[in-house]
Write a protein that holds these residues in place. Structure first.
Motif, short mmCIF file in Angstrom:
data_model
loop_
_atom_site.label_atom_id
_atom_site.label_comp_id
_atom_site.label_asym_id
_atom_site.label_seq_id
_atom_site.Cartn_x
_atom_site.Cartn_y
_atom_site.Cartn_z
N UNK A 12 -1.96 4.28 0.39
CA UNK A 12 -3.23 3.94 2.01
C UNK A 12 -2.88 2.58 1.94
N UNK A 13 -2.84 2.35 3.18
CA UNK A 13 -2.61 0.83 4.39
C UNK A 13 -3.98 0.92 4.72
N UNK A 46 -2.54 3.75 -3.61
CA UNK A 46 -3.98 2.85 -3.57
C UNK A 46 -4.04 1.67 -3.88
N UNK A 47 -4.26 0.84 -2.75
CA UNK A 47 -4.25 -1.41 -3.63
C UNK A 47 -5.93 -0.89 -5.02
N UNK A 48 -5.12 -2.00 -5.84
CA UNK A 48 -6.06 -1.92 -6.58
C UNK A 48 -7.57 -1.87 -6.49
N UNK A 49 -8.19 -0.96 -6.75
CA UNK A 49 -9.82 -1.38 -6.24
C UNK A 49 -10.53 -2.85 -7.13
N UNK A 360 -5.57 -4.18 -0.66
CA UNK A 360 -4.75 -4.06 0.11
C UNK A 360 -3.44 -4.04 -0.76
N UNK A 361 -2.69 -2.82 0.64
CA UNK A 361 -1.12 -2.61 0.48
C UNK A 361 -0.68 -3.69 1.26
N UNK A 368 -1.24 -4.86 -7.33
CA UNK A 368 -2.44 -4.83 -7.83
C UNK A 368 -1.98 -3.14 -7.21
N UNK A 369 -2.23 -1.88 -8.38
CA UNK A 369 -1.78 -0.60 -6.85
C UNK A 369 -2.54 0.58 -8.45
#
Length: 427
Positions: A12-13, A46-49, A360-361, A368-369
């Motif tokens: 997810x970008x 996903x990027x870390x929330x 964000x990725x 942070x993933x």
């Protein structure tokens, strides 16, 4: 230097999801390549929330919650950054000295995820705000109504004006008008509590905050919006160019006041959960962009403070571990894509507080993933929650979407992997 290579057909970008391989080294994302490259497969990446609304309560009320348990719960829920509210700790974070106390406590707890701090704006501390801002808080929380704790009193309109004119910072506002809220009578019925805090109390306080933003050209963010009738005011402010934003919370997007059982005080929060029609209107506010963020308002307490009726029980819902599956379960039922959920829970909160390397990725961002299985169902078992007291309105709920693994700067989240962070110059 640690290498991490993860791949997924659903990465997810910021502009959507696609197959890719994500490479990280030294805590940063260094390269994004085709899915066919070698790496560890995960269902979705996903990027870390980023949860900008968390009450950790340490020090002073650490028996309610602490940095060790709160950040462990955050990591288990895919949250890699939290911003701690300036109450209900003692001392409240309303001065540089209090911020130093808070940071010392957080560092000693060896947090599992990154931790930043809000400052507080209360009567009489306007002269302290510039130094507190310079010390790195992400902005200032204020209440327009009693906060529930004596060490963090509310601002009246004159006090809000004074604070906004003292420092050019982000002000996050608990918006309920005290003149339109009545003391709830002891009652086991949730409807009686909801009636004591009507939507018009939120709407009037939102108008007060917007008027102040207009007078001062200030950045004002409406916290935990529950009253959809305030959305046209916020949308009009945004359309006129005012720097006004808003958030809501998982419980307002998924729960229905009509379904709350008698005496189930684990559902109590302020402002309250409202009816299903209001809930659906909040989803429309998210879809339109009027509401930009979804955050937990994780507000735990000791179980004894949740005993009693809706008038006397502590108002707060602890859900930092469950926000992603709760929101994703409801979002997919409404045909929202996973990328939208990630924007609400990661990218937009990071942008709100100026953390351009979070949520964000992207090459150069912190690694942070989150490995997430968006199709795996589970039932919420309070015994598997990591916050200090596993009281939750979601007990027994059947949700979809499980967090498989969480990495903070490329390292599996664990005690000590988190750092204390400050407001970036670019904010």
């Amino acid at each position: 230097m640690t290498d991490l290579v993860l791949r997924s057909r659903r990465v997810v970008f910021p502009d959507g999801e696609r197959p890719a391989t994500v490479h990280a080294r030294g805590g940063r994302i260094t390269e994004i390549t085709a899915y066919g490259d070698e790496g560890t497969d995960v269902p979705a990446l996903l990027p870390g929330l980023v949860d900008t609304h968390v009450h950790v309560n340490e020090p002073g009320r650490t028996e309610w919650e602490g940095f060790a348990t709160a950040t462990r719960a955050a990591a288990a829920g895919g949250v890699t950054t939290i911003i701690d509210m300036p109450l209900n700790s003692i001392p409240a974070t309303v001065s540089e000295e209090a911020l130093s106390v808070k940071r010392t406590a957080a560092e000693a707890a060896r947090p599992s995820v990154d931790v930043g701090f809000w400052g507080g704006a209360v009567p009489g501390n306007a002269p302290d705000l510039p130094a507190l801002h310079y010390a790195g808080v992400f902005g200032f929380k204020c209440f327009l109504i009693d906060s529930g704790v004596p060490e963090f009193p509310p601002l009246d309109v004159a006090g809000l004006d004074r604070a906004l004119s003292t420092v050019d910072a982000l002000f996050v506002v608990h918006a309920e008008d005290p003149t339109m809220v009545v003391d709830a009578s002891p009652s086991p019925h949730f409807s009686d509590f909801v009636a004591s805090r009507p939507m018009r109390a939120e709407t009037r306080a939102v108008a007060t905050a917007i008027d102040a933003a207009r007078r001062h050209g200030a950045r004002v963010h409406i916290l935990h919006l529950s009253a959809a009738e305030a959305l046209p005011l916020i949308a009009a402010a945004q359309e006129s160019g005012l720097r006004v934003t808003a958030e809501t919370c998982p419980h307002y997007l998924t729960l229905d006041a009509a379904d709350v059982p008698d005496g189930a005080t684990e559902y109590k929060c302020c402002p309250p959960i409202r009816d299903a029609a209001n809930r659906e209107a909040l989803w429309k506010g998210l879809s339109s962009g009027t509401i930009s963020c979804v955050v937990s308002d994780h507000s735990p307490c000791t179980p004894d403070l949740k005993v009693g009726d809706f008038a006397t029980a502590w108002g707060g819902i602890a859900s930092v571990q469950l926000g992603l599956p709760v929101v994703w379960t409801a979002a997919r039922e409404r045909a929202f894509p996973l990328a939208e959920v990630v924007r609400w829970l990661a990218t937009a909160p990071a942008d709100l507080v100026g953390l351009r390397n979070k949520g964000r990725i992207a090459v150069g961002a912190d690694a942070d993933l989150v490995a997430f299985d968006p199709d795996e169902p589970f039932e919420v078992d309070p015994a598997r929650l990591h916050h200090r007291h596993p009281v939750t309105p979601y007990a027994g709920a059947r949700l979809v979407g499980t967090v498989r693994s969480t990495w903070v700067r490329g390292v599996p989240a664990a005690s000590g992997t988190g750092r204390l962070i400050t407001r970036e110059v670019a904010a």
